[in-house]
Scaffold this motif. Sequence first.
Motif, PDB file in Angstrom:
ATOM      1  N   UNK A 126      30.212  49.368  18.752  1.00 15.56           N
ATOM      2  CA  UNK A 126      31.585  49.593  19.155  1.00 15.56           C
ATOM      3  C   UNK A 126      32.577  49.405  18.006  1.00 15.56           C
ATOM      4  N   UNK A 127      32.192  48.622  17.017  1.00 15.18           N
ATOM      5  CA  UNK A 127      33.145  48.232  15.978  1.00 15.18           C
ATOM      6  C   UNK A 127      32.699  48.623  14.563  1.00 15.18           C
ATOM      7  N   UNK A 128      31.825  49.607  14.461  1.00 18.79           N
ATOM      8  CA  UNK A 128      31.355  50.044  13.140  1.00 18.79           C
ATOM      9  C   UNK A 128      30.687  51.409  13.276  1.00 18.79           C
ATOM     10  N   UNK A 129      30.176  51.897  12.183  1.00 20.18           N
ATOM     11  CA  UNK A 129      29.473  53.179  12.168  1.00 20.18           C
ATOM     12  C   UNK A 129      27.973  52.967  12.171  1.00 20.18           C
ATOM     13  N   UNK A 130      27.236  54.016  12.486  1.00 15.88           N
ATOM     14  CA  UNK A 130      25.790  53.993  12.349  1.00 15.88           C
ATOM     15  C   UNK A 130      25.489  53.874  10.854  1.00 15.88           C
ATOM     16  N   UNK A 131      24.560  53.008  10.458  1.00 19.18           N
ATOM     17  CA  UNK A 131      24.243  52.880   9.035  1.00 19.18           C
ATOM     18  C   UNK A 131      23.832  54.219   8.413  1.00 19.18           C
ATOM     19  N   UNK A 132      24.234  54.395   7.177  1.00 23.70           N
ATOM     20  CA  UNK A 132      24.014  55.653   6.466  1.00 23.70           C
ATOM     21  C   UNK A 132      22.534  56.048   6.414  1.00 23.70           C
ATOM     22  N   UNK A 133      21.632  55.076   6.235  1.00 26.16           N
ATOM     23  CA  UNK A 133      20.205  55.419   6.153  1.00 26.16           C
ATOM     24  C   UNK A 133      19.681  55.977   7.482  1.00 26.16           C
ATOM     25  N   UNK A 134      20.254  55.557   8.592  1.00 28.10           N
ATOM     26  CA  UNK A 134      19.843  56.103   9.896  1.00 28.10           C
ATOM     27  C   UNK A 134      20.384  57.518  10.048  1.00 28.10           C
ATOM     28  N   UNK A 135      21.645  57.716   9.698  1.00 23.09           N
ATOM     29  CA  UNK A 135      22.238  59.054   9.789  1.00 23.09           C
ATOM     30  C   UNK A 135      21.417  60.033   8.944  1.00 23.09           C
ATOM     31  N   UNK A 136      21.070  59.622   7.737  1.00 19.11           N
ATOM     32  CA  UNK A 136      20.319  60.497   6.829  1.00 19.11           C
ATOM     33  C   UNK A 136      18.927  60.830   7.360  1.00 19.11           C
ATOM     34  N   UNK A 137      18.348  59.943   8.149  1.00 22.22           N
ATOM     35  CA  UNK A 137      16.988  60.147   8.661  1.00 22.22           C
ATOM     36  C   UNK A 137      16.948  60.965   9.955  1.00 22.22           C
ATOM     37  N   UNK A 138      18.112  61.255  10.531  1.00 27.51           N
ATOM     38  CA  UNK A 138      18.137  61.967  11.812  1.00 27.51           C
ATOM     39  C   UNK A 138      18.022  63.481  11.614  1.00 27.51           C
ATOM     40  N   UNK A 139      17.515  64.140  12.635  1.00 28.84           N
ATOM     41  CA  UNK A 139      17.358  65.595  12.621  1.00 28.84           C
ATOM     42  C   UNK A 139      18.681  66.306  12.875  1.00 28.84           C
ATOM     43  N   UNK A 140      19.564  65.667  13.635  1.00 33.01           N
ATOM     44  CA  UNK A 140      20.853  66.268  13.989  1.00 33.01           C
ATOM     45  C   UNK A 140      21.931  65.189  13.938  1.00 33.01           C
ATOM     46  N   UNK A 141      23.118  65.562  13.449  1.00 34.11           N
ATOM     47  CA  UNK A 141      24.287  64.691  13.498  1.00 34.11           C
ATOM     48  C   UNK A 141      25.329  65.428  14.336  1.00 34.11           C
ATOM     49  N   UNK A 142      25.754  64.797  15.417  1.00 37.05           N
ATOM     50  CA  UNK A 142      26.645  65.424  16.396  1.00 37.05           C
ATOM     51  C   UNK A 142      27.879  64.537  16.567  1.00 37.05           C
ATOM     52  N   UNK A 143      29.032  65.189  16.780  1.00 42.79           N
ATOM     53  CA  UNK A 143      30.227  64.420  17.102  1.00 42.79           C
ATOM     54  C   UNK A 143      30.876  65.016  18.347  1.00 42.79           C
ATOM     55  N   UNK A 144      31.641  64.185  19.025  1.00 45.12           N
ATOM     56  CA  UNK A 144      32.382  64.619  20.209  1.00 45.12           C
ATOM     57  C   UNK A 144      33.826  64.865  19.781  1.00 45.12           C
ATOM     58  N   UNK A 145      34.303  66.104  19.913  1.00 48.20           N
ATOM     59  CA  UNK A 145      35.693  66.374  19.543  1.00 48.20           C
ATOM     60  C   UNK A 145      36.646  65.616  20.479  1.00 48.20           C
ATOM     61  N   UNK A 146      37.409  64.712  19.912  1.00 44.16           N
ATOM     62  CA  UNK A 146      38.401  63.938  20.663  1.00 44.16           C
ATOM     63  C   UNK A 146      39.632  63.751  19.783  1.00 44.16           C
ATOM     64  N   UNK A 147      40.663  63.206  20.351  1.00 41.31           N
ATOM     65  CA  UNK A 147      41.874  62.903  19.585  1.00 41.31           C
ATOM     66  C   UNK A 147      41.832  61.478  19.032  1.00 41.31           C
ATOM     67  N   UNK A 148      40.789  60.719  19.432  1.00 41.88           N
ATOM     68  CA  UNK A 148      40.608  59.350  18.975  1.00 41.88           C
ATOM     69  C   UNK A 148      39.147  58.991  19.201  1.00 41.88           C
ATOM     70  N   UNK A 149      38.690  57.905  18.653  1.00 44.47           N
ATOM     71  CA  UNK A 149      37.297  57.530  18.884  1.00 44.47           C
ATOM     72  C   UNK A 149      37.128  56.996  20.308  1.00 44.47           C
ATOM     73  N   UNK A 150      35.950  57.231  20.858  1.00 43.14           N
ATOM     74  CA  UNK A 150      35.634  56.792  22.221  1.00 43.14           C
ATOM     75  C   UNK A 150      34.839  55.492  22.158  1.00 43.14           C
ATOM     76  N   UNK A 151      34.797  54.772  23.266  1.00 37.51           N
ATOM     77  CA  UNK A 151      33.958  53.583  23.257  1.00 37.51           C
ATOM     78  C   UNK A 151      32.496  53.984  23.450  1.00 37.51           C
TER      79      UNK A 151
END
Length: 188
Positions: A126-151
């Motif tokens: 809730x209070x940080x990002x997914x670590x970079x090494x996990x993002x790099x190891x994933x097959x897909x990186x997806x985001x939800x278009x919003x006007x602010x971050x969601x919980x």
Amino acid sequence: MNHSTSIDVDDAQQTNTEFKRWSGHGLVSIGLVNPKSATNVASILRACGCYGASAVFYTGQRFGYAKDFNADTRRMRHIIPTIGVDDLLAIAPKDASKVVIELVEGAIPLPEFVHPENAFYIFGPEDASVPEHIVAACDHVVYIPTRNSMNLAATANVVLYDRMAKSDYTASDELIKKSRDNNNGLAL
């Protein structure tokens, strides 16, 4: 670490297969990076029950074994394995596409994303990002278009709903009847 609040990892894989038969939407598991709120975890468990995800794996102990699971009114914590692990990448279900949900430039917007049949969705704390090494190891990186971050819980609900909405589910009165609980019994 590898704490299990209900069943072990082998049993979780069996449960995943059972949920695939139940949901008709493929295999789905959730990975949570060091969640801090039992309420969010409880809401994610309820979403898993609604949309057919079969297991939740998490790292860290910040949400601990808090008793504040009041958001889990369907008691999914007793049905869906919720398993503490040291490494989400190491526990990814066999043959699952790893899909990280994160606000990363160049990520695929959720409305354009085609969900893999066998998916392991990874969500950050809730209070940080997914670590970079996990993002790099994933097959897909997806985001939800919003006007602010969601919980965290809202994000997991939106992703799981999007998966179901894009699937070949069959709209029917039977689906409505299965979705009801004691609080909504309206039948016209």
